[in-house]
Design a protein around this motif. Structure first.
Motif, PDB file in Angstrom:
ATOM      1  N   GLY A  61       0.802  -1.221   0.000  1.00  0.00           N
ATOM      2  CA  GLY A  61       0.000   0.000   0.000  1.00  0.00           C
ATOM      3  C   GLY A  61       0.832   1.266   0.000  1.00  0.00           C
ATOM      4  O   GLY A  61       0.360   2.335   0.386  1.00  0.00           O
ATOM      5  N   GLY A  62       2.093   1.160  -0.452  1.00  0.00           N
ATOM      6  CA  GLY A  62       2.997   2.313  -0.485  1.00  0.00           C
ATOM      7  C   GLY A  62       3.716   2.563   0.821  1.00  0.00           C
ATOM      8  O   GLY A  62       4.629   3.396   0.889  1.00  0.00           O
ATOM      9  N   GLU A  63       3.369   1.830   1.888  1.00  0.00           N
ATOM     10  CA  GLU A  63       3.928   2.082   3.209  1.00  0.00           C
ATOM     11  C   GLU A  63       5.379   1.628   3.351  1.00  0.00           C
ATOM     12  O   GLU A  63       6.074   2.085   4.258  1.00  0.00           O
ATOM     13  N   ALA A  64       5.832   0.733   2.484  1.00  0.00           N
ATOM     14  CA  ALA A  64       7.181   0.183   2.630  1.00  0.00           C
ATOM     15  C   ALA A  64       8.235   0.927   1.806  1.00  0.00           C
ATOM     16  O   ALA A  64       9.421   0.604   1.879  1.00  0.00           O
ATOM     17  N   PHE A  65       7.809   1.920   1.007  1.00  0.00           N
ATOM     18  CA  PHE A  65       8.800   2.694   0.254  1.00  0.00           C
ATOM     19  C   PHE A  65       9.677   3.463   1.236  1.00  0.00           C
ATOM     20  O   PHE A  65       9.200   4.024   2.216  1.00  0.00           O
ATOM     21  N   GLY A  66      10.970   3.481   0.958  1.00  0.00           N
ATOM     22  CA  GLY A  66      11.926   4.070   1.891  1.00  0.00           C
ATOM     23  C   GLY A  66      12.651   2.989   2.658  1.00  0.00           C
ATOM     24  O   GLY A  66      13.847   3.104   2.957  1.00  0.00           O
ATOM     25  N   LYS A  67      11.937   1.910   2.941  1.00  0.00           N
ATOM     26  CA  LYS A  67      12.556   0.750   3.588  1.00  0.00           C
ATOM     27  C   LYS A  67      12.991  -0.274   2.551  1.00  0.00           C
ATOM     28  O   LYS A  67      14.025  -0.931   2.706  1.00  0.00           O
ATOM     29  N   TYR A  68      12.184  -0.409   1.483  1.00  0.00           N
ATOM     30  CA  TYR A  68      12.496  -1.346   0.401  1.00  0.00           C
ATOM     31  C   TYR A  68      12.343  -0.638  -0.931  1.00  0.00           C
ATOM     32  O   TYR A  68      11.559   0.300  -1.065  1.00  0.00           O
ATOM     33  N   THR A  69      13.099  -1.098  -1.916  1.00  0.00           N
ATOM     34  CA  THR A  69      12.954  -0.560  -3.261  1.00  0.00           C
ATOM     35  C   THR A  69      11.780  -1.248  -3.960  1.00  0.00           C
ATOM     36  O   THR A  69      11.301  -2.299  -3.519  1.00  0.00           O
ATOM     37  N   LEU A  70      11.336  -0.654  -5.057  1.00  0.00           N
ATOM     38  CA  LEU A  70      10.269  -1.245  -5.856  1.00  0.00           C
ATOM     39  C   LEU A  70      10.663  -2.648  -6.301  1.00  0.00           C
ATOM     40  O   LEU A  70       9.872  -3.591  -6.199  1.00  0.00           O
ATOM     41  N   GLU A  71      11.877  -2.794  -6.782  1.00  0.00           N
ATOM     42  CA  GLU A  71      12.346  -4.105  -7.251  1.00  0.00           C
ATOM     43  C   GLU A  71      12.358  -5.124  -6.126  1.00  0.00           C
ATOM     44  O   GLU A  71      11.972  -6.286  -6.315  1.00  0.00           O
TER      45      GLU A  71
END
Length: 317
Positions: free
Chosen positions: A274-284
């Motif tokens: 839900g977009g919450e993990a951006f910053g911790k993990y990359t899209l890939e």
């Protein structure tokens, strides 16, 4: 109406259509996104009759229909999946879900007490409701056949029935599905689960996949078209491949393992948390993780540039 032909394998990356406003602007974006996705190899499109007040289905139908009409693709090139089971509205027709219930469903025999409620959602396993929803979805998507039709969040009903009552309703619904497969309006069907995958220790949500598969096979005289499980699967919710809350022939196993042993495909939703993990993990990293646990994932987006990024990062996966 577009005719459905012989299907290939479902694509590893599918396009989801849940997020967004009810606006004309977001519908325009979705039509562009669906067209771009399909033209660039994302051949599985996932939607539901209740997404965005029915607009998501209509947007998919508009975009895919235009591609077929122009000769860019054939109907058999794309896999269209939708869902039913939740009370829906029709924003274009000026009907919120309750108004739709009173003006569209009640005259056809569907009542509020057919549904089980949970946090503003109303879920039913009534085959008569599914028949109404199917006919609307076929019109919205502009097709004669839906490739994958899911029972949407059946755990809501499971939590409020006895085990015997629930599986009796599932058996009747699966009988309806097998009839629709015979007539050609549905190719195959599945369960679009949420709570079972997100809160696997909560007994009230528990659905035994082996038992549901057995019911489907009994109804289908040994061969069923119950072939898909859709679940949230990501770094936040990895439980479908870690928690052994299912069984197969007496052996404890995870939901993913159970489905695979019964010959089903498991489709992941919400791979980007839900977009919450951006910053911790990359899209890939997020897409790679999801694909390591399930057969395919649906990435929700109405943004062409976002879809382009997804395609770029999945080239090596």
């Amino acid at each position: 109406m577009m005719q459905s032909g012989t299907k290939g394998n479902i694509s590893k990356i599918g396009l989801g259509t849940y997020l967004g406003a009810f606006s004309d602007e977001d519908s325009r974006k979705y039509e562009e996104a669906v067209a771009f996705a399909v033209q660039n190899g994302i051949m599985s499109i996932d939607t539901a009759i209740n997404y965005r007040g029915m607009r998501s289905e209509k947007d998919v139908g508009e975009a895919v229909g235009a591609l077929i009409a122009s000769g860019d693709i054939r109907r058999e090139d794309v896999i269209l999946a939708t869902k039913a089971g939740l009370l829906f509205g029709d924003i274009v027709g000026g009907l919120n879900p309750m108004k739709c219930l009173h003006e569209v469903l009640e005259p056809k025999g569907i009542r509020l007490d057919d549904f089980c409620a949970y946090e503003g959602l109303y879920q039913t396993l009534n085959p008569d409701f599914f028949e109404i929803a199917l006919q609307i979805s076929l019109r919205n998507l502009r097709v004669d056949t839906i490739d994958i039709h899911y029972v949407h969040i059946p755990e809501i009903t499971r939590a409020q029935l006895t085990e015997e009552e629930f599986y009796d309703k599932i058996a009747k619904l699966f009988a309806w599905y097998e009839e629709r497969v015979k007539e050609g309006s549905i190719r195959c069907y599945g369960l679009a689960l949420e709570m079972l995958a997100m809160e696997p220790e909560e007994e009230k949500w528990y659905i035994n996949i082996e038992k549901t598969d057995r019911l489907a096979r009994e109804i289908g005289n040994g061969v069923s078209h119950f072939r898909y499980i859709q679940i949230p699967y990501n770094f936040q919710y990895p439980y479908a491949s870690t928690v052994r809350n299912q069984s197969y022939q007496g052996e404890k196993c995870t939901l993913v393992e159970a489905a695979h042993r019964m010959g089903m495909k498991v489709i992941g939703s919400k791979p980007l948390c839900g977009g919450e993990a951006f910053g911790k993990y990359t899209l890939e990293e997020m897409i790679s993780y999801a694909l390591s646990g399930v057969d395919a994932v649906n990435v929700g987006s109405k943004n062409v540039e976002h879809i382009r990024e997804i395609l770029m990062c999945t080239k090596e996966l």
